[in-house]
Design a protein around this motif. Structure first.
Motif, PDB file in Angstrom:
ATOM      1  N   ILE A  51     -16.159  44.612 -32.195  1.00 30.10           N
ATOM      2  CA  ILE A  51     -17.613  43.383 -33.336  1.00 30.10           C
ATOM      3  C   ILE A  51     -16.282  44.000 -34.241  1.00 30.10           C
ATOM      4  O   ILE A  51     -15.920  44.778 -35.397  1.00 30.10           O
ATOM      5  N   SER A  90     -15.330  43.063 -24.453  1.00 25.61           N
ATOM      6  CA  SER A  90     -15.621  42.205 -25.799  1.00 25.61           C
ATOM      7  C   SER A  90     -15.635  42.372 -26.964  1.00 25.61           C
ATOM      8  O   SER A  90     -15.326  42.830 -27.183  1.00 25.61           O
ATOM      9  N   ILE A  92     -16.910  40.376 -30.581  1.00 29.31           N
ATOM     10  CA  ILE A  92     -17.943  39.419 -31.209  1.00 29.31           C
ATOM     11  C   ILE A  92     -16.879  39.386 -32.621  1.00 29.31           C
ATOM     12  O   ILE A  92     -16.486  40.684 -33.201  1.00 29.31           O
ATOM     13  N   ALA A  94     -17.510  38.693 -36.386  1.00 28.32           N
ATOM     14  CA  ALA A  94     -18.677  38.483 -36.967  1.00 28.32           C
ATOM     15  C   ALA A  94     -18.393  38.064 -38.589  1.00 28.32           C
ATOM     16  O   ALA A  94     -19.279  38.592 -39.783  1.00 28.32           O
ATOM     17  N   ASN A 430     -27.895  39.260 -34.120  1.00 25.99           N
ATOM     18  CA  ASN A 430     -28.391  39.887 -33.063  1.00 25.99           C
ATOM     19  C   ASN A 430     -28.538  41.537 -32.824  1.00 25.99           C
ATOM     20  O   ASN A 430     -27.765  41.379 -33.777  1.00 25.99           O
ATOM     21  N   ASP A 440     -30.687  37.721 -29.332  1.00 30.66           N
ATOM     22  CA  ASP A 440     -30.167  36.764 -29.682  1.00 30.66           C
ATOM     23  C   ASP A 440     -30.434  35.737 -30.016  1.00 30.66           C
ATOM     24  O   ASP A 440     -31.449  35.239 -29.594  1.00 30.66           O
TER      25      ASP A 440
END
Length: 464
Positions: A51, A90, A92, A94, A430, A440
């Motif tokens: 993140i 992965s 994200i 933010a 989230n 979500d």
């Protein structure tokens, strides 16, 4: 012989059990406090996740601008700035958002007063005797309560479910992870200690006393009731100790209520005490000293600001509302700066809900306190106030080593907010528990729904 309060009885019993000769009466070694309903919680599948670019409130008073956090195997692996994206992970982005630990509520009745709020779902108060230490809130928890999902949408990842406050001693509490589950055991926070619900003041007097013919009917009756219960628990410990030491051949009869109280005296079960008035909280601290246990947290604690120094000295937390007051006499002397004043004194201040609605916006409740404190000349930063929602509740529930702050190695219980979490315009976007995305806001498929939320329809005259 009275057992020393410095020697945990459960540990001693287990030690003696381990030393018992082969062929001995193993049943005699069944230890008070043994958990016959163990957690079956299993973390949901998660991925390695980075993140990035968030404003991070770490939950322990820290703040990281443009911060990153790496989740691996359900745990917080790294926190800082400029973290590298691991191969296959992965990500994200933010940017413009906030990242915090999951919110923890120390006082909830979700599941024991499940929605819809009808009589058959009212399982929170065993109002049949003033001392019901033998009951366990977990046996009333209905995991299908749609309130759990509503709380999740407010960023709540863990909570303590308590019995109600009708009784002097209401029974055991249980700490849950806020995940969908078929069973209560599937929600139980692994390793979390049990709590004991106690209640001061008006409620026990109102439920019992005059008209019922059962004590207490006065504040002095309340105190006599607590002390009598602890004296019984001490005697229960003594009988077990003599039996285990071989000083007596008579095996004590198990008593569910006294097992719970003995667990408190032995430091295995944490006391959570509903109490509004400062003078009554001070008395409860003296009772705890008399019998050698600790009050972990007072709940509601409208007048905690008057004894903030005593709370700090005893290491006792206060779980409080931002601005609920005046709904009964013992709740009249509330001030909006209560939480901030307790915090300023160095005590453990907590924002709690005691409400299936309030639990959905605990962040906004904390924001009210920040505003009131700053108006009153008590400067409080947002990153510091986050402690009232995450770190301090985790301490009060005995789960601070697992969650409550964004420290490396802790459970990845996280919330990404679409704006400042102390703004009424912001939402939990989230929510992650043990690194798994469990809510979500932008994906209905990731918004848990219980059976009661599915509704009932009529097809060709038949209810489906």
């Amino acid at each position: 012989m009275l057992m020393s309060k410095n020697i945990p009885a459960l540990a001693l019993i287990l030690m003696l059990a381990a030393c018992s000769p082969p062929g001995g009466d193993s049943d005699a070694r069944v230890a008070p406090g043994k958990d016959p309903f163990p957690s079956t919680y299993q973390a949901l599948p998660s991925v390695t996740l980075l993140i990035t670019g968030a404003t991070i409130y770490t939950g322990d008073g820290g703040k990281i601008e443009n911060g990153d956090l790496l989740v691996r195997d359900g745990k917080i692996a790294e926190v800082g700035q400029g973290l590298a994206l691991p191969a296959g992970a992965s990500e994200i982005d933010a940017s413009g958002k906030w990242l915090t630990p999951g919110i923890i509520d120390t006082h909830s009745h979700l599941g024991v007063y499940a929605s819809p709020g009808v009589k058959p779902q009212s399982d929170g108060n065993e109002m049949t005797a003033p001392v019901t230490a033998e009951v366990w809130a977990e046996h009333s928890v209905n995991p299908k309560d749609p309130g759990f999902a509503k709380a999740l949408a407010g960023g709540v990842t863990s909570m303590q479910i308590l019995p109600g406050s009708a009784n002097l001693i209401g029974g055991r509490s249980v700490t849950l992870k806020n995940v969908p589950s078929r069973t209560m055991q599937g929600m139980k926070f692994p390793g979390a200690p049990y709590g004991l619900k106690m209640a001061c003041g008006e409620n026990p007097k109102r439920v019992y006393g005059e008209g019922v013919g059962v004590a207490p009917s006065t504040a002095m009756g309340n105190v006599a009731g607590y002390r009598a219960a602890w004296i019984e628990a001490e005697e229960y410990n003594r009988l077990w100790q003599e039996y285990l030491d071989g000083e007596s051949d008579e095996k004590p009869v198990r008593d569910l209520g006294l097992e719970t109280l003995a667990g408190v005296l032995n430091g295995e079960i944490l006391v959570h005490n509903h109490c509004y008035r400062a003078d009554e909280m001070a008395v409860m601290l003296d009772i705890a000293k008399e019998f050698g246990y600790k009050v972990t947290s007072f709940h509601h604690a409208i007048e905690a600001y008057k004894i903030a120094d005593l709370l700090a000295e005893s290491g006792t937390c206060a779980s409080m509302w931002a601005d609920w007051w005046g709904f009964k006499i013992e709740a009249y002397d509330g001030v909006r700066e209560n939480i901030a004043l307790v915090d300023k004194a160095g005590a453990c201040a907590i924002v709690h809900s005691d409400s299936s609605k309030g639990i959905q916006r605990l962040n906004q409740e904390a924001a009210k306190v920040i505003a009131a404190a700053n108006r009153g000349g008590i400067p409080v930063t947002e990153e510091h106030a986050m402690r009232w929602l995450t770190e301090n509740p985790a301490k009060a529930l005995g789960i601070i080593d697992q969650t409550g702050t964004l420290a490396v190695g802790k459970d990845a219980d996280l919330v990404i907010w679409d704006g400042n979490p102390f703004s009424v315009y912001s939402h939990a976007e989230n929510v992650f528990i043990d690194g798994a995305l469990v809510y979500d806001r932008n994906d209905p498929a990731k918004q848990p729904k219980s059976d009661f939320m599915l509704g009932i329809i009529e097809i060709d005259g038949e209810i489906k």
